[in-house]
Design an enzyme around this catalytic site. Sequence first.
Site, PDB file in Angstrom:
ATOM      1  N   TYR A 163       2.786   5.732   1.749  1.00  0.00           N
ATOM      2  CA  TYR A 163       4.006   6.538   1.614  1.00  0.00           C
ATOM      3  C   TYR A 163       5.077   6.138   2.623  1.00  0.00           C
ATOM      4  O   TYR A 163       6.261   6.334   2.372  1.00  0.00           O
ATOM      5  CB  TYR A 163       3.681   8.024   1.807  1.00  0.00           C
ATOM      6  CG  TYR A 163       3.206   8.713   0.565  1.00  0.00           C
ATOM      7  CD1 TYR A 163       2.003   8.352  -0.018  1.00  0.00           C
ATOM      8  CD2 TYR A 163       3.956   9.728  -0.017  1.00  0.00           C
ATOM      9  CE1 TYR A 163       1.555   8.993  -1.164  1.00  0.00           C
ATOM     10  CE2 TYR A 163       3.516  10.369  -1.159  1.00  0.00           C
ATOM     11  CZ  TYR A 163       2.318  10.006  -1.726  1.00  0.00           C
ATOM     12  OH  TYR A 163       1.876  10.640  -2.846  1.00  0.00           O
ATOM     13  N   LYS A 212     -11.863   3.478   0.643  1.00  0.00           N
ATOM     14  CA  LYS A 212     -12.164   2.352  -0.256  1.00  0.00           C
ATOM     15  C   LYS A 212     -12.591   1.193   0.639  1.00  0.00           C
ATOM     16  O   LYS A 212     -11.996   0.112   0.638  1.00  0.00           O
ATOM     17  CB  LYS A 212     -10.918   2.028  -1.099  1.00  0.00           C
ATOM     18  CG  LYS A 212     -11.150   1.050  -2.237  1.00  0.00           C
ATOM     19  CD  LYS A 212     -12.024   1.594  -3.341  1.00  0.00           C
ATOM     20  CE  LYS A 212     -12.318   0.507  -4.376  1.00  0.00           C
ATOM     21  NZ  LYS A 212     -13.353   0.930  -5.363  1.00  0.00           N
ATOM     22  N   ASP A 244     -13.254   6.094  -5.746  1.00  0.00           N
ATOM     23  CA  ASP A 244     -13.501   6.141  -7.202  1.00  0.00           C
ATOM     24  C   ASP A 244     -14.706   7.035  -7.507  1.00  0.00           C
ATOM     25  O   ASP A 244     -14.695   7.829  -8.456  1.00  0.00           O
ATOM     26  CB  ASP A 244     -13.665   4.732  -7.799  1.00  0.00           C
ATOM     27  CG  ASP A 244     -14.596   3.836  -6.994  1.00  0.00           C
ATOM     28  OD1 ASP A 244     -15.022   4.222  -5.882  1.00  0.00           O
ATOM     29  OD2 ASP A 244     -14.907   2.728  -7.476  1.00  0.00           O
ATOM     30  N   ASP A 268      -3.340  12.534  -2.307  1.00  0.00           N
ATOM     31  CA  ASP A 268      -2.377  12.976  -3.325  1.00  0.00           C
ATOM     32  C   ASP A 268      -3.086  13.062  -4.671  1.00  0.00           C
ATOM     33  O   ASP A 268      -2.988  14.062  -5.387  1.00  0.00           O
ATOM     34  CB  ASP A 268      -1.202  11.987  -3.396  1.00  0.00           C
ATOM     35  CG  ASP A 268      -0.195  12.383  -4.459  1.00  0.00           C
ATOM     36  OD1 ASP A 268       0.159  13.570  -4.522  1.00  0.00           O
ATOM     37  OD2 ASP A 268       0.221  11.492  -5.238  1.00  0.00           O
ATOM     38  N   ASP A 272      -4.701  16.695  -6.738  1.00  0.00           N
ATOM     39  CA  ASP A 272      -4.297  17.120  -8.084  1.00  0.00           C
ATOM     40  C   ASP A 272      -5.524  17.294  -8.974  1.00  0.00           C
ATOM     41  O   ASP A 272      -5.619  18.244  -9.756  1.00  0.00           O
ATOM     42  CB  ASP A 272      -3.350  16.095  -8.727  1.00  0.00           C
ATOM     43  CG  ASP A 272      -1.889  16.517  -8.599  1.00  0.00           C
ATOM     44  OD1 ASP A 272      -1.575  17.245  -7.637  1.00  0.00           O
ATOM     45  OD2 ASP A 272      -1.071  16.126  -9.455  1.00  0.00           O
TER      46      ASP A 272
HETATM   47  C1  IPM Z   1       2.531  16.294  -3.396  1.00  0.00           C
HETATM   48  C2  IPM Z   1       3.578  15.675  -4.261  1.00  0.00           C
HETATM   49  C3  IPM Z   1       4.432  14.751  -3.396  1.00  0.00           C
HETATM   50  C4  IPM Z   1       3.509  13.690  -2.838  1.00  0.00           C
HETATM   51  C5  IPM Z   1       5.621  14.115  -4.153  1.00  0.00           C
HETATM   52  C6  IPM Z   1       6.529  15.176  -4.724  1.00  0.00           C
HETATM   53  C7  IPM Z   1       6.387  13.158  -3.291  1.00  0.00           C
HETATM   54  O1  IPM Z   1       2.994  14.997  -5.328  1.00  0.00           O
HETATM   55  O2  IPM Z   1       2.898  17.027  -2.451  1.00  0.00           O
HETATM   56  O3  IPM Z   1       1.353  16.060  -3.646  1.00  0.00           O
HETATM   57  O4  IPM Z   1       3.226  12.693  -3.493  1.00  0.00           O
HETATM   58  O5  IPM Z   1       3.065  13.865  -1.697  1.00  0.00           O
HETATM   59 MG    MG Z   2       0.894  15.199  -5.437  1.00  0.00          MG
END
Ligand code: IPM
Ligand code: MG
Length: 378
Positions: A163, A212, A244, A268, A272
Amino acid sequence: MRYDKNHQYFSFEGMVDMEFKIGVIKGDGIGPEIVTEAMKVLDKTGEVYGHTFSYTQLLMGGASIDAYGVPLTEETLRQARESDAVLMGSIGGDAKTSPWYRLEPSKRPEAGLLALRKGLNLFANLRPAVLYDELKGACPLKEEIAARGFDMMIMRELTGGLYFGKRSTEEVDGVLTAKDELTYNENEIRRIAKRAFDIAMKRGRKVTSVDKANVLDSSRLWRKIVEEVAADYPEVTLEHMLVDNCAMQLVKDPAQFDVILTENMFGDILSDEASMVTGSIGMLASASLNETKFGLYEPSGGSAPDIAGKGIANPIATILSAAMMLRYSFDLDREADAVEQAVEAALRDGYRTADIMSEGRIQIGTAEMGDRICGYIR
Ligand code: IPM
Ligand code: MG
């Protein structure tokens, strides 16, 4: 919080009545609606427990682009730094239709969020993923897996790695070539690892470090430093897992996890995935912390522009983020417990926003959910 004369005084009962300065970034999409409910719950908690929360509205993301042409101004960053903590909704819009996404990448809403994380040195991102008993039906996993339940904390490194590495797109020998650099130094790894072990000590005493290391140098260093830190925590079990495999284990047997420790990009993606298996992303809080008590608190979900302004968004993730603020930035554990219990009480009594609605329950809107939860604060 600052223990100076301006911020601390005694109420008539003789208990310490604290004032906390909260920066508020309502943000874009559903952000303003859900943050309003979290502020309501904070105010109610303050009333019951004798604290005062004062709010300074800050603009970041799309709202800041509209007002100032940039997603984060120096002044906003300064005001955020001067707060005891920041409560945030969500930022960004629909990438296909919003004019914000016709700007160059460094001027888009997300760039403001990254600059805020970096500018406040928020290296430790805590994302709890919990399967609530009341919402087990929403879990997309097989019934026997859901039945075991799960309660994990994803600790994501937030200010390093891909990032924040150098990036470029250029022609190399006539061929368009893009590059993103992934760098970690041992200090960056050590400080997030320590945080993860500290948190594991207060939970299930297990850390799964995800990397990884079969391919990446940065992951091999990650593993080495995590092992060094682990030596100081003999009560905590450490295991390493390749990313993975971790993606697979999260859907196969999520109950095995307590604290998952991982770098920025992997975190990240995995967070999710973890939120999806709870079946209710509208329920998941998050905290981003630096070396001090300061933190930025926001729901894990996005700004959901498709339902913005309709009064149907689920405010619970933001309310639970405010509870994390009480716990981690203000050391108000009792008050944080009260908010979490109020959320559970509202669910137990059948109240649901549209995203978590199921048969036989009572569907209510954003503001009513906030009101109901306030009603259960004791
Ligand atoms: C998160 C989001 C952010 C990230 C985006 C919006 C830049 O997906 O907070 O997980 O990738 O960190
Ligand atoms: Mg995210």
